[in-house]
Write a protein that holds these residues in place. Structure first.
Motif, PDB file in Angstrom:
ATOM      1  N   LYS A 270       0.790  -1.370   0.028  1.00 44.08           N
ATOM      2  CA  LYS A 270       0.135  -0.112   0.072  1.00 44.08           C
ATOM      3  C   LYS A 270       0.798   1.216  -0.087  1.00 44.08           C
TER       4      LYS A 270
ATOM      5  N   GLU B 154       0.951   3.979  -2.811  1.00 46.90           N
ATOM      6  CA  GLU B 154       0.441   5.439  -2.607  1.00 46.90           C
ATOM      7  C   GLU B 154       1.724   6.543  -3.002  1.00 46.90           C
TER       8      GLU B 154
ATOM      9  N   LEU C 176      -7.208   3.624  -3.232  1.00 54.52           N
ATOM     10  CA  LEU C 176      -6.803   2.137  -3.472  1.00 54.52           C
ATOM     11  C   LEU C 176      -8.109   1.239  -3.452  1.00 54.52           C
TER      12      LEU C 176
END
Lengths: 79, 79
Positions: free
Chosen positions: A51, A55, A78
């Protein structure tokens, strides 16, 4: 991993394209439309499953290419 | 009442604009992007406060102008 980036004009920035759409809807007989502002959406497929890394990549993509941060806001989700 | 309409290309429809963005991101040094597809987003201000009436207007707007239903999907969210 998938993500959706939404880029919209900042408040106060004129949107002639949105105005044109609003006018076209009125002339097509679609009632009850008080205003239209157009933006862009990018559905992005990422190689990573991490993640934080995703990002970081998406933020770089937005700042460098996808959004003009002088006149546009962007939002990264996401999925 | 406000609504957001998102228009995206159907699966299987070629997206040269998305491919160009993907290539541009690669050449700008943004790593980890496996695919990009571009769509449109419309932020619409409605005169009515009635949900059903709003949905009817928005559906008409999408079918008549905002989306080409042969190659595009649309999604309406009331905010």
């Amino acid at each position: 991993m998938k993500a959706r980036v939404t880029v919209t004009l900042k408040n106060g920035v004129l949107d002639p394209q949105g105005k044109a759409i609003e006018g076209a809807l009125k002339s097509l007989g679609v009632d009850g439309i008080a205003g239209v502002r157009q933006g862009k959406v990018f559905d992005i497929e990422l190689e990573t499953a991490d993640k934080v890394q995703a990002e970081t990549s998406l933020k770089a993509a937005c700042e460098k290419l996808l959004a003009n941060t002088v006149i546009e806001n962007y939002r990264v989700e996401l999925i």
